[in-house]
Motif scaffolding. Structure first.
Motif, PDB file in Angstrom:
ATOM      1  N   GLY A  72       0.831  -1.202   0.000  1.00 14.65           N
ATOM      2  CA  GLY A  72       0.000   0.000   0.000  1.00 14.65           C
ATOM      3  C   GLY A  72       0.861   1.245   0.000  1.00 14.65           C
ATOM      4  O   GLY A  72       1.871   1.314   0.700  1.00 14.65           O
ATOM      5  N   SER A  73       0.461   2.243  -0.806  1.00 21.07           N
ATOM      6  CA  SER A  73       1.275   3.461  -0.935  1.00 21.07           C
ATOM      7  C   SER A  73       0.519   4.708  -0.506  1.00 21.07           C
ATOM      8  O   SER A  73       0.794   5.809  -0.967  1.00 21.07           O
ATOM      9  N   GLY A  98       1.850   3.991   4.177  1.00 21.63           N
ATOM     10  CA  GLY A  98       2.816   3.244   3.378  1.00 21.63           C
ATOM     11  C   GLY A  98       3.938   4.104   2.839  1.00 21.63           C
ATOM     12  O   GLY A  98       5.115   3.746   2.921  1.00 21.63           O
ATOM     13  N   GLU A 156       1.737  -1.688  -4.808  1.00 23.69           N
ATOM     14  CA  GLU A 156       0.490  -0.932  -4.935  1.00 23.69           C
ATOM     15  C   GLU A 156      -0.362  -1.575  -6.014  1.00 23.69           C
ATOM     16  O   GLU A 156       0.088  -1.777  -7.136  1.00 23.69           O
ATOM     17  N   GLY A 199      -2.458   5.448  -3.210  1.00 20.17           N
ATOM     18  CA  GLY A 199      -3.472   4.809  -2.394  1.00 20.17           C
ATOM     19  C   GLY A 199      -4.801   5.531  -2.379  1.00 20.17           C
ATOM     20  O   GLY A 199      -5.053   6.458  -3.156  1.00 20.17           O
ATOM     21  N   LYS A 222      -1.299  -7.077  -7.127  1.00 17.10           N
ATOM     22  CA  LYS A 222      -1.990  -7.471  -5.897  1.00 17.10           C
ATOM     23  C   LYS A 222      -1.106  -8.442  -5.118  1.00 17.10           C
ATOM     24  O   LYS A 222      -0.645  -9.445  -5.660  1.00 17.10           O
ATOM     25  N   VAL A 226      -2.716  -1.103   3.781  1.00 24.17           N
ATOM     26  CA  VAL A 226      -3.644  -1.307   2.664  1.00 24.17           C
ATOM     27  C   VAL A 226      -4.876  -0.422   2.734  1.00 24.17           C
ATOM     28  O   VAL A 226      -5.678  -0.381   1.791  1.00 24.17           O
ATOM     29  N   GLY A 227      -5.067   0.275   3.854  1.00 23.24           N
ATOM     30  CA  GLY A 227      -6.194   1.197   3.941  1.00 23.24           C
ATOM     31  C   GLY A 227      -7.539   0.496   4.005  1.00 23.24           C
ATOM     32  O   GLY A 227      -7.652  -0.663   4.432  1.00 23.24           O
TER      33      GLY A 227
END
Length: 468
Positions: A10-11, A15, A33, A40, A114, A144-145
């Motif tokens: 995750g960015s 992240g 990502e 993200g 992914k 990953v939010g």
């Protein structure tokens, strides 16, 4: 197989900050990502888009000038969805460009695809073309939010019945909207579309909203919303959402009331985006909302080499706090010293009007049995408020009667999310009411409200420098 000191999934805010922090400490870092571009949820569907939409709406409608020129005043008479999207795309391009430059400058590698666990130290990344690659990680940071909660009973169609991500892609601005959910996201979008002159109704099964905000601030905020004819139907659940033959939406409430609207926004919660990570292979399990439990000081999960930060760990789910969580997690993960952040952080709600708060609410002070006094300033009491044409806006400070220290600052109105940082600094530096009374503030400014509120509290508390 490639080996990294830290692999970040995750960015978003957590992240990106975690990855850059580890890279600055000389570690080999990979960011994975799944989106088309880095950034993200925060950059592409959350924080930046919603705040850009808000700013665009206020500018094009002339909202800030209506105190002088009347409610009929407009900068642009006919505002379209394309007008909103144009500024949004420019902003997003800039944010992505800055982030990509930060990664390149700090030698952070990033890969699109992914990711899922093979074991606690091995992740597989599946790219869009089906190709997969595995990487080894000494430590993993999950950032990953979240994604919108989408219950089965809501017939989402990506046109008139939408979640908060889909709202950014609408082709036309609705004349009426029902928002299901009176949380932060629902209230932000409800007030933005109200500023765009849509007839907005907010529905929530709870009888109150924004319970973590000081009650007096919420009351003032609620008055402002109702004053511009927004409908707040609290304590009532939306049982059914349907499409009528004419394309309009029909919303049936649990009390039998039926509402009609051009558009429905469902914004009743979000889910941690952990369902595709194969957490079981890493020895982890998420809760019913897809969130991960962590040590609140180190952000370490129950698996020693795996950390999690940002919205995926739950409250407060702010981009600002997520950045700090990511930074701390990365430092701990690579064996560096991580200092605990200051106790008080600001919470911002980018509604129209803004709300921002830091420290204890009046309700929390009462629960703790602290003897206290409040100071209040209204923006219309300041010269800058008159210059700006403000007839609303409130700043409230809470002080301890025993120590005279500031306990909390709460603001509703124009610029609240900027003004709160003065109170935040005084809170964390353990300042007292005398700071606000004795210091000079630029004149005319909205920050002068701190002086007014400080004097209000000081007058009620009494001047301790004078003999009794």
């Amino acid at each position: 197989m490639m080996q990294f000191d830290l692999v970040v999934v995750g960015s978003g805010p957590a992240g990106r900050r975690g990855a850059i922090q580890a890279a600055k400490l000389g570690r080999k870092v990979l960011v994975i990502e799944q989106g088309k571009r880095v950034g993200g949820v925060s950059v592409h569907t959350g924080t930046i888009p919603s705040k850009t939409l808000r700013e665009t709406a206020l500018n094009l409608t002339g909202w800030r000038e209506r105190g002088f020129y009347g409610r009929a005043y407009r900068v642009k008479q006919e505002i379209s969805a394309d007008d909103l999207r144009r500024r949004l795309l420019i902003t997003l391009d800039h944010e992505v460009e800055v982030l990509e430059h930060q990664f390149a400058r700090n030698r952070v590698q990033h890969m699109r695809g992914k990711a899922h666990f093979i074991d606690p130290e091995t992740l597989e990344i599946v790219k869009d073309d089906g190709e997969s690659v595995q990487v080894k990680a000494t430590s993993v940071l999950l950032a990953v939010g979240t994604k919108p909660f989408r219950p089965d009973y809501i017939p989402f169609d990506n046109k008139t019945i939408l979640d908060s991500d889909e709202l950014l892609e609408i082709e036309h601005l609705p004349r009426s909207m029902v928002v299901i959910g009176a949380g932060v996201i629902g209230i932000e979008y409800a007030t933005i579309f109200s500023a765009l002159d849509a007839q907005v109704t907010v529905i929530d099964p709870k009888s109150t909203m924004l319970d973590f905000i000081d009650k007096e601030i919420v009351e003032d905020f609620t008055y402002q919303l109702r004053d511009r004819n927004m409908k707040l139907i609290l304590g009532t659940k939306a049982d059914k959402v349907e499409k009528d033959a004419d394309g309009r939406c029909r919303i049936t409430l649990d009390n039998g009331r039926i509402l009609h609207s051009e558009m429905v926004l469902f914004a009743a919660g979000r889910m941690g985006a952990t369902d595709t990570l194969n957490l079981e292979a890493a020895g982890l399990a998420a809760d019913s909302r897809g969130r991960l439990s962590v040590n609140p000081e180190t952000f370490q999960t129950s698996v020693p080499n795996i950390y999690a930060a940002g919205d995926v760990v739950g409250f407060p789910s702010l981009a600002s706090t997520s950045m700090e969580q990511g930074r701390i997690a990365a430092r701990v993960a690579v064996g560096a010293i991580a200092k605990e952040p200051p106790k008080y952080f600001p919470y911002g709600i980018y509604a129209v009007p803004e709300i921002s708060t830091c420290g204890l609410t009046e309700e929390e002070v009462k629960q703790r049995g602290i003897a206290y006094e409040c100071g209040i300033a209204r923006f219309r009491e300041t010269s800058r408020g008159h210059i700006m044409g403000l007839d609303s806006g409130l700043l409230k400070m809470i002080f301890s009667l025993k120590t005279r220290r500031l306990l909390g600052v709460h603001i509703v109105g124009e610029g609240a999310t900027e003004l709160v940082h003065i109170g935040q600094a005084v809170l964390n530096l353990k300042g007292t009411v005398e700071y606000f009374v004795e210091n000079t503030f630029n004149y005319p400014t909205l920050a002068e409200a701190y002086k007014i509120a400080g004097l209000d509290a000081w007058n009620r508390m009494g001047d301790l420098s004078q003999p009794v």
